[in-house]
Design a protein around this motif. Structure first.
Motif, PDB file in Angstrom:
ATOM      1  N   ASP A  10      -5.544  13.990  -4.575  1.00 28.79           N
ATOM      2  CA  ASP A  10      -6.453  13.440  -5.583  1.00 28.79           C
ATOM      3  C   ASP A  10      -6.838  12.010  -5.232  1.00 28.79           C
ATOM      4  N   LEU A  11      -5.857  11.197  -4.859  1.00 25.74           N
ATOM      5  CA  LEU A  11      -6.145   9.815  -4.475  1.00 25.74           C
ATOM      6  C   LEU A  11      -6.898   9.751  -3.151  1.00 25.74           C
TER       7      LEU A  11
ATOM      8  N   LEU B 246       0.819  -1.207   0.000  1.00 24.87           N
ATOM      9  CA  LEU B 246       0.000   0.000   0.000  1.00 24.87           C
ATOM     10  C   LEU B 246       0.854   1.259   0.000  1.00 24.87           C
ATOM     11  N   ARG B 247       1.930   1.254   0.772  1.00 27.25           N
ATOM     12  CA  ARG B 247       2.803   2.427   0.781  1.00 27.25           C
ATOM     13  C   ARG B 247       3.389   2.667  -0.602  1.00 27.25           C
ATOM     14  N   HIS B 248       3.790   1.579  -1.250  1.00 29.54           N
ATOM     15  CA  HIS B 248       4.353   1.735  -2.585  1.00 29.54           C
ATOM     16  C   HIS B 248       3.281   2.223  -3.561  1.00 29.54           C
ATOM     17  N   ALA B 249       2.061   1.729  -3.392  1.00 26.28           N
ATOM     18  CA  ALA B 249       0.969   2.185  -4.259  1.00 26.28           C
ATOM     19  C   ALA B 249       0.679   3.672  -4.036  1.00 26.28           C
ATOM     20  N   LEU B 250       0.759   4.132  -2.798  1.00 23.34           N
ATOM     21  CA  LEU B 250       0.533   5.554  -2.528  1.00 23.34           C
ATOM     22  C   LEU B 250       1.638   6.424  -3.111  1.00 23.34           C
ATOM     23  N   HIS B 251       2.804   5.832  -3.337  1.00 22.55           N
ATOM     24  CA  HIS B 251       3.888   6.556  -3.998  1.00 22.55           C
ATOM     25  C   HIS B 251       3.713   6.552  -5.512  1.00 22.55           C
TER      26      HIS B 251
ATOM     27  N   LEU C  77      -7.198  15.558 -16.525  1.00 19.96           N
ATOM     28  CA  LEU C  77      -5.796  15.172 -16.419  1.00 19.96           C
ATOM     29  C   LEU C  77      -5.171  15.605 -15.106  1.00 19.96           C
ATOM     30  N   VAL C  78      -5.643  16.722 -14.547  1.00 18.03           N
ATOM     31  CA  VAL C  78      -5.041  17.216 -13.320  1.00 18.03           C
ATOM     32  C   VAL C  78      -5.510  16.422 -12.105  1.00 18.03           C
ATOM     33  N   ALA C  79      -6.671  15.811 -12.189  1.00 12.20           N
ATOM     34  CA  ALA C  79      -7.183  14.973 -11.091  1.00 12.20           C
ATOM     35  C   ALA C  79      -7.690  13.658 -11.673  1.00 12.20           C
ATOM     36  N   PRO C  80      -6.781  12.803 -12.152  1.00 10.67           N
ATOM     37  CA  PRO C  80      -7.223  11.585 -12.862  1.00 10.67           C
ATOM     38  C   PRO C  80      -7.955  10.591 -11.976  1.00 10.67           C
ATOM     39  N   HIS C  81      -7.728  10.640 -10.670  1.00  6.31           N
ATOM     40  CA  HIS C  81      -8.419   9.702  -9.788  1.00  6.31           C
ATOM     41  C   HIS C  81      -9.825  10.176  -9.446  1.00  6.31           C
ATOM     42  N   SER C  82      -9.957  11.435  -9.165  1.00  6.37           N
ATOM     43  CA  SER C  82     -11.234  11.947  -8.653  1.00  6.37           C
ATOM     44  C   SER C  82     -12.259  12.209  -9.734  1.00  6.37           C
ATOM     45  N   LEU C  83     -11.829  12.603 -10.925  1.00  7.81           N
ATOM     46  CA  LEU C  83     -12.755  13.128 -11.922  1.00  7.81           C
ATOM     47  C   LEU C  83     -13.043  12.186 -13.072  1.00  7.81           C
ATOM     48  N   PHE C  84     -12.334  11.083 -13.176  1.00  7.43           N
ATOM     49  CA  PHE C  84     -12.541  10.222 -14.333  1.00  7.43           C
ATOM     50  C   PHE C  84     -13.941   9.624 -14.315  1.00  7.43           C
TER      51      PHE C  84
END
Length: 1623
Positions: free
Chosen positions: A508-509, A422-427, A750-757
């Motif tokens: 964003d994540l 998980l730490r690596h994923a957050l990176h 593109l600026v918030a690919p996690h939240s807005l897709f």
């Protein structure tokens, strides 16, 4: 004695009963009421025993029984009657010692005359006992057997020889050899009567008043549990006696299942002992149960005895008996369980990969899923989860992910492994799709959020993600290093800018995780406050945490949680406690983020106040004053008539606007929309098609899009609102949006690919009811996807759904007349999507009929399949199942074949599918020749310079479709190189009014006719070059001069005919010799500018559709164009042309094409992927000059190539890179790709570490990365291809290796030598480093064993120093601790890198690894004892992680860990090549080599279980290496007993049962008949002393418990071997 005569079964039973009563001394005065008195007297007279008070002597019993037997004709019925009596007597007399002894003696006597059929008797007896124990009146039945006996019975003893030693047995079970307790093989009458005799006491069975309760009240005082114990004990004695005979496997199985059932349910609390009296006797029962428990264990040991092998010992491992609850304090049972655990652990060694705990996703590959287990091979589950970590059970079976996540203990190794992932994923920021598949919804939100049902594969609990998120926050709150200190200038330093960018990506994540309910907000705040207070002195005093929480305050589940929190005031105080005043003057630099962090607390304060007015008392008044400052600033900025200019905001104003986006979201959103609409609107007329009226469009005037610098800092809540409002304008409004508005929308995504897709077809268009009927919004969406958003969809893993949506458009519009613009745009988008696919997909799930795509798309899909399979392999087995049906669908309507030069480069699966296909071009030319006269006549009337324009309508309405497909061919014939000979206006009008499908057919037919005419002209003696030039000029006239045909389709049609020698020459003439298209490319490059469209400040210039797209593509209307262009349509074609030129050995021409269109290739959305794949596809075939040209497609300064590599490719001298190149390459991957063991921001023990962690992450090899590449993670829009920064780093390393002018065998050998000789001691002194260079380790802490890291075990025939490019000193160039901290992770890095390379490298890797193993002398030393070799083997394969820390690492251990790391990263298709490794090791001559082969291949079997063909091949390979040592024809003489390899025997049983149960160890499932057939054939090749240990893995129903209980095998003779055994 009377003669034989028929008698009823009841009479037989009563006669036998009387005989046994006589010898047992039981009273027989009372008879059953239904028995005839005279019949009984007559039967008694036939008994010749003397009538006396004392029972006869036991020796007389056999004679009396034989005389009684002789009186009956039906011997089988008599046998059944006798068995029923014996069953009843055993149940009734078990508590009477002398009676029980006599029954055992009688059974021995009857067995001696072969009267007892043990195969049926024992299962029937066990069934009767089970019925007695489980019946409601079992107390009465089991205690009724204690009547008074005559004193003479005490004198009859039974010899000790009546209880022989045990062997092995098996029973019949149609369902499973372990679980069924059914009787098998008992005669019907015996079965019925046995049950009758159990439920009716022979003493007074017909008396209704003689109940079980009365018997219990008058019994001798034994409890029912004690009676049960004595019953089981006598049954075990009977079984042991029966096991001396050769029972059938079906009987052994039944006995074994009953014994296991007894042992698993031994607990008295599970035997209905619930009343007070029973509880008082529990201790007494536990003492009495030891007797039957020991007897049961004796039976079990007899069954699994390896001398007889009645039951394979593996069945005990498989039974779960070792996990029995409340295990009794019994040494014998403990010994059995201990042995089970010992052998189970040995199997686990073969099923677990070496360094299993280090295997963790790096997110550097497109294939994230480590293991999935579909229910049916080839049919993936819709709810399947990716498995980022594999937590298999001890024997490798997959576990249900959520159950695992909830049971992992905090602080355990598994917990730390999960946090490492998980730490690596957050990176690294993998796609939201990955997060959704591996995270659980927090328990407090499950009633509000519907979560997908989790499948097999690990998932992470909310506690895990909460802790990892807090770790990441604490890491980001660390002070910047001294070297990156803030400068004194007014500009912010690059180090702080990078840190701020990390905060933005993390926010964003974090927004996504909170909105999805994966983190319990209240729990998160509580834990974060606790962690914050504990390390407050070690972090910077900024408001980053306050800003982070402000991002999620408006999320519904967060506001709901705060509103219902019973500790609301305490929670709010904790939230406000995160606000920190800066202790330095860093805020004076005036950066936007400094202003934001200074004022963000006011936004938080106002939000808290609005949620709960009662908090006013402890709110900071200064924060409320700051809120007023923001309000005043906003009023000042909005004064006057003009809107605020967002392009000219200074840093202070930008920061204030960011704060405003948190405080007043809607006013900020309205202000942005006003800016985008500020220049007003205009009307645009639209030209109608023939017969259709014209329309008018309302069009926004252009303005400038919002810059990324502004959008990156606004609140995510504002981004959500702004995105929704722009979507409403684009897809539901009556006004055509401006390019600036659409570009702003793209930048938001593109600026918030996690939240807005969001999937646009499934969500956006459906939300605004915009389907295929409204072409305007559809054109906007398709342009936006084709020119901007394909990388975003690939990042999210949504290319496949998008492809299916676009296919629907193609199918809908391909037959509609005049819809060329929409269709061609969708087709071009589909081409780009196909070339970005890395999965094998089905276009028709019913596997029926050809696809509905155009021939162009079908052929491109075949090409992409070839590229994917050859360069990346098929990821999963179900995709391999889809491959053949997909090829049949794609080729169903294909008219042409590929040339031999193209097919030779295809991977074998596709090449085999294309063999034998017939080219239909001859039929096409024949059809043209038949229609040529009519077509030329029609074309003459239509296309002559003086043709009547009204004839266009006549031609469209009255011409036949089969003639219309030759329109372009006829035009080309009439033109004959002279464009003035045809009426281009009429031709253009007709082509516009045809359907897109008809135009495509025209193009392919024209190309066929053109190439056919060239061949005819050459045969007639005309000059070929002159005719090629004329043909190129004619095509250029169609495509570029008058823009009558789509450029991309014409070029694709030509390269698809590469079997014609002139097709590619025409393409080269069009692209290189003629300058029309090159001029268009240059114009487009100047018009658009750099490919980073998000950096374009605007304003954009809107041009006419005809100017951008050409006459044909512009279509019949004037709907505005946003991003599309004719040049962009040809962009995906240039790479395909390059492939085709290289296939035809025209590498110089390919280099010229890439050089001429280098300006165009910079706009390719996947140019990095193209470079990687073309180098892999043609590895070894591309000259150096072309390699360099391909690399220059990339923006080299922005790619993290190493300096050594850039110097290497820039120079022409030398074939090898610098000596330390490969070690630095691996260290670079280790530092930035492989997940670290602990967080890089160390704060004591706050982040948690492994129990045996060896220190911080390695920071060496910084010099190996180009200085112009930033060390921080890139944001998504800066790294859209390949998607994440770790992917970029890994793929860059792959490109470097594929580009080297160095033989691949030398590359592989160097990498392997570096890894297998890495030692922690080598960084401690220069002397030790030099010793490693000579191939000798200086470890001295191990005993003088050939296994340890001694000179003998480490040395090989080729020293490490002899390998070019290996300089051991460079490995430790960073620091002395670098190697010790990185050595075991370097193995993971090397395995990951090798797995990404083409199969050519894999074959060499197997060869090199086999060579190293063969050079270890102790593996082939047959003089060593078994104990010595076992010790050596244990040392050599000690887990490398701990071995590095203990200074005991070995060449063999490192190599096997490398092989396993390599295996774990291979796609499924390439796993078949792993057999080459073992084949290179053969012949296997020692036990050590044999164990090593199993240790290497064993961990693969769980992954191969769903791919049965490959599983069977692997199983056959293991059997074959076993035959190398223990085969009938083996030439080796091994002084080892087969029982000493019991772990290998158990593992083979486990592999077969693992496949049978689909991986789940649940006791359900049977071995596959085909697998047993394969094993049966393989067992025949082994020595006899080993065959009997594996006899149960055969199809012989007389020796195998699996075959005898398998319905498919029992009903038919054994099938022949399903697969050849590798010898």
């Amino acid at each position: 004695m009377e003669g034989r005569r028929p008698s009823s079964f009841q009479a037989m039973r009563m006669a036998v009963q009387d005989l046994f009563n006589l010898y047992l001394g039981r009273s027989s005065n009372v008879k059953s009421e239904d028995s005839a008195k005279e019949t009984t007297l007559q039967l008694r007279k036939r008994i010749t025993a003397i009538n006396r008070d004392l029972p006869p002597r036991n020796e007389q019993f056999l004679l009396d029984f034989q005389q009684l037997q002789a009186q009956f004709l039906d011997q089988e019925q008599f046998r059944s009657a006798t068995e029923s009596v014996l069953f009843a007597l055993i149940v009734q007399c078990n508590s009477h010692t002398l009676q029980a002894d006599f029954l055992l003696f009688a059974l021995q006597m009857l067995s001696s005359i072969n009267f007892i059929n043990w195969d049926s008797f024992l299962p029937s007896l066990l069934s009767a006992v089970s019925a007695a124990e489980t019946s409601p009146s079992q107390s009465g039945q089991m205690n009724a057997g204690t009547p008074s006996v005559s004193s003479g019975a005490a004198g009859n003893t039974i010899p000790n020889s009546t209880l022989p030693n045990s062997s092995m047995t098996q029973s019949s079970n149609p369902a499973s050899p372990l679980t069924s307790l059914n009787i098998i093989g008992t005669p019907p009458h015996g079965l019925v009567d046995a049950a009758t005799s159990i439920y009716q006491s022979p003493v007074k069975g017909s008396d209704p008043s003689y109940t079980g309760q009365q018997i219990l009240s008058r019994g001798v005082g034994l409890s029912k549990c004690s009676v049960m114990g004595s019953l089981r004990q006598i049954v075990c004695k009977v079984i042991l006696a029966g096991l001396e005979h050769n029972l059938k496997p079906i009987a052994h199985s039944d006995i074994f299942s009953h014994m296991l059932s007894w042992l698993l349910n031994w607990n008295p609390r599970q035997q209905n002992m619930s009343d007070e009296h029973d509880n008082m006797n529990i201790r007494k029962f536990e003492r009495s149960s030891c007797n039957w428990l020991h007897s049961s264990l004796s039976v079990v040991w007899a069954l699994v005895d390896e001398d007889r092998c009645r039951i394979p010992f593996y069945e005990l491992l498989h039974s779960g008996i070792q996990f029995v609850d409340n295990i009794p304090d019994d040494e014998a049972l403990f010994a059995l369980i201990l042995e089970i655990h010992r052998r189970r652990d040995k199997i686990a060694i073969h099923t677990q990969m070496l360094d299993q705990h280090l295997h963790c996703p790096s997110f550097a590959t497109l294939r994230i899923a480590a293991q999935i287990y579909p229910s049916i091979p080839g049919e993936p589950l819709p709810t399947i989860r990716s498995a980022p970590l594999t937590y298999p059970s001890v024997l490798g079976e997959p576990l249900h992910g959520e159950d695992v996540a909830l049971t992992i203990q905090r602080g355990s190794l598994d917990w730390e492994r999960a946090l490492r992932c998980l730490r690596h994923a957050l990176h690294t920021m993998p796609s939201p799709d990955w997060w959704k598949r591996v995270l659980c919804v927090a328990p407090c939100y499950r009633q509000h959020i519907q979560q997908q049902v989790s499948g097999l594969g690990i998932v992470f609990s909310s506690e895990m993600i909460c802790e990892a998120t807090i770790d990441r926050i604490m890491e980001l709150m660390q002070p910047l290093s001294t070297s990156a200190a803030i400068s004194s200038t007014s500009n912010i330093s690059s180090a702080e800018a990078n840190r701020w960018q990390e905060w933005l990506s993390f926010a964003d994540l974090f927004f996504l995780l909170m909105r999805s309910g994966n983190i319990d907000f209240l729990d998160f705040v509580d834990k974060l406050a606790s962690r914050y207070s504990s390390v407050e002195q070690q972090i910077v005093r900024t408001n980053h945490v306050t800003w982070l929480l402000a991002q999620v305050f408006r999320i519904e589940i967060v506001t709901s949680a705060l509103g219902t929190d019973p500790k609301k005031m305490e929670t709010i105080r904790k939230i406000l406690s995160f606000h920190k005043e800066r202790l330095s003057d860093q805020s004076a630099n005036g950066s936007p983020q400094s202003t934001l962090l200074e004022f963000i607390s006011s936004s938080q304060t106002l939000r808290v106040w609005s949620m709960n007015p009662s908090t006013r008392e402890f709110l900071n008044p200064e924060e409320l004053q700051k809120g007023k400052q923001i309000d005043e600033w906003w009023k000042q900025m909005t004064k006057g008539e003009h809107a605020m200019d967002y392009l000219k905001l200074d840093d202070k104003s930008m920061g204030m606007f960011w704060v405003l986006s948190h405080t007043m979201t809607q006013p900020a959103c309205d202000a942005i929309m006003n800016w985008l609409n500020s220049n007003g609107i205009t009307e645009l007329p639209m030209q109608g098609s023939i017969g259709q009226p014209s329309e008018r469009y309302v069009l926004m005037h252009e303005t400038c899009p919002l810059p990324m610098s502004l959008l990156s800092g606004v609140s995510l809540h504002l981004c959500v609102r702004l995105t929704a409002q722009i979507e409403e304008t684009m897809f539901a409004g009556q006004v055509v949006p401006s390019i600036a508005m659409v570009e702003t929308y793209v930048r938001l995504l593109l600026v918030a690919p996690h939240s807005l897709f969001r999937p646009h077809f499934n969500q956006v268009l459906q939300r605004y009811n915009t389907g295929l009927s409204k072409t305007g919004p559809l054109l906007i969406l398709l342009e936006m996807l084709n020119c901007r958003l394909i990388p975003l969809y690939r990042y999210h893993g949504k290319v496949k759904p998008l492809f299916y949506d676009v296919v629907k458009i193609i199918v809908t519009f391909k037959g509609k007349r005049g819809e060329h613009r929409l269709f061609r745009l969708a087709e071009n988008l589909c081409i780009n999507l196909i070339l970005s696919l890395r999965d094998i997909i089905l276009l028709k799930k019913d596997f029926k009929g050809p696809t509905e795509l155009t021939e162009t798309l079908n052929r491109i899909m075949v090409i992409n399949l070839a590229i994917t399979i050859k360069t990346r392999g098929v990821a999963e087995f179900e995709q391999m199942v889809f491959l053949q049906p997909l090829l049949e669908q794609l080729l169903g309507t294909s008219q042409h074949i590929w040339s031999e030069k193209t097919i030779r480069h295809f991977p074998p699966p596709i090449r085999d599918a294309l063999i034998g296909r017939v080219d239909k071009r001859a039929q096409s030319i024949q059809a043209w020749q038949q229609a040529e006269g009519t077509v030329i006549n029609q074309c003459t009337q239509l296309l002559s310079p003086a043709a009547d324009p009204t004839y266009v309508v006549t031609y469209l309405n009255h011409s036949f479709p089969q003639h219309r497909q030759y329109l372009c061919a006829g035009a080309w014939i009439i033109m004959d190189g002279h464009p003035e000979h045809i009426n281009t206006a009429n031709l253009g009008r007709v082509l516009k009014e045809l359907s897109p499908e008809e135009v495509t057919s025209n193009i392919y037919t024209m190309v066929d006719v053109l190439l056919h005419n060239i061949q005819l002209q050459v045969q007639r003696g005309y000059n070929l070059q002159e005719f090629l030039l004329k043909s190129s000029a004619s095509l250029a006239f169609f495509m570029w001069t008058h823009e009558l045909l789509p450029v991309d389709i014409v070029l694709l049609a030509l390269i698809d005919r590469d079997d014609d020698p002139h097709a590619l020459r025409i393409v080269v003439g069009l692209l290189l010799d003629r300058k029309e298209f090159q001029q268009r490319v240059n114009h487009y490059f100047k018009l658009r500018g750099p490919p980073e469209h998000w950096a374009n400040p605007g304003p954009f210039q809107r041009n006419e559709p005809q100017q951008l797209l050409g006459n044909h593509l512009a279509g019949k209307d004037r709907y505005p164009v946003f991003f599309d262009d004719m040049v962009m349509r040809a962009l995906p074609v240039i790479p395909l042309i390059t492939y085709r030129l290289i296939e035809n050995d025209a590498t110089d021409t390919a280099e010229k094409v890439l050089a001429a269109y280098s300006e165009l290739m910079v706009y390719h959305p996947f140019r990095f992927t193209f470079v990687r794949e073309i180098l892999a596809y043609f590895y070894g075939l591309i000259p150096s000059k072309l390699v360099v040209r391909i690399l220059r497609i990339l923006d080299l300064p922005k790619i993290p190539f190493s300096e050594a590599f850039l110097q290497h490719i820039g120079s022409n001298s030398g074939l090898c890179p610098p000596p330390d190149y490969f070690s630095n390459l691996l260290l670079g991957l280790l530092n930035k790709v492989i997940p670290p063991i602990r967080s890089s921001a160390s704060m004591g023990d706050s982040f948690g570490t492994f129990s045996r962690t060896v220190g911080n992450r390695v920071q060496a090899a910084a010099q190996s990365v180009a200085s112009n590449v930033p060390e921080s993670q890139k944001v998504f829009y800066q790294n859209q291809d390949p998607g994440t920064y770790t992917q970029l780093l890994l793929e860059t390393a792959v490109i470097e290796i594929l580009s080297l002018r160095m033989p691949y065998n030398q590359i592989v050998s160097t990498l392997v030598q570096i890894v297998v000789h890495v030692q922690p001691t080598q960084a401690q002194s220069s002397h030790s480093m030099q010793s490693m260079s000579s191939g000798i380790s200086q470890s001295s802490i191990l005993p003088a064993s050939p296994s340890a890291a001694t000179a003998d075990s480490m040395s090989t025939s080729r020293s490490a120093a002899s390998v070019p490019g290996l300089n051991a000193t460079s490995i430790a160039s960073g620091s002395n601790n670098a190697v010790q901290a990185s050595s075991y992770l370097m193995i993971q890095a090397c395995g990951l890198l090798l797995a990404q390379l083409p199969p050519t490298f894999h074959i060499q890797f197997y060869t090199e690894a086999a060579r190293i193993i063969k050079d270890c002398w102790w593996l082939t030393d047959v003089t060593k004892s078994s104990m010595e070799l076992d010790t050596a083997f244990g040392y050599a394969l000690w887990d490398p992680t701990w071995a590095f820390q203990d200074n005991t690492s070995t060449t063999i251990g490192n190599l096997v860990a490398l092989v396993h790391a390599f295996f774990s990263n291979l796609p499924h298709e390439w796993l078949e090549g792993t057999h080459t490794f073992i084949k290179n090791l053969r012949p296997i001559t020692t036990i050590a080599q044999l164990r090593l082969a199993f240790r290497i291949m064993g961990p693969l079997l769980p992954r191969l279980v769903i791919a049965r063909p490959l599983f069977k091949k692997t199983l056959a390979l293991l059997f074959s290496v076993l035959a190398d040592v223990f085969g009938r024809n083996s030439q080796t003489s091994i002084p080892v007993e087969p029982t000493e390899i019991s772990d290998l025997i158990d593992f083979l049983h486990h592999a077969v049962m693992y496949e049978a149960q689909g991986g789940a160890q649940n006791g359900i499932g049977k071995p596959k008949p085909e697998t047993l057939s394969l094993c049966s054939k393989a067992v025949e090749l082994l020595r006899p002393e080993l065959q009997h240990l594996l006899r149960h893995l055969t199809t012989d129903i007389n020796s195998s418990i699996y075959a005898s209980t398998h319905p498919k095998i029992v009903q038919r003779p054994p099938s022949p071997l399903a697969g050849a055994v590798v010898i």
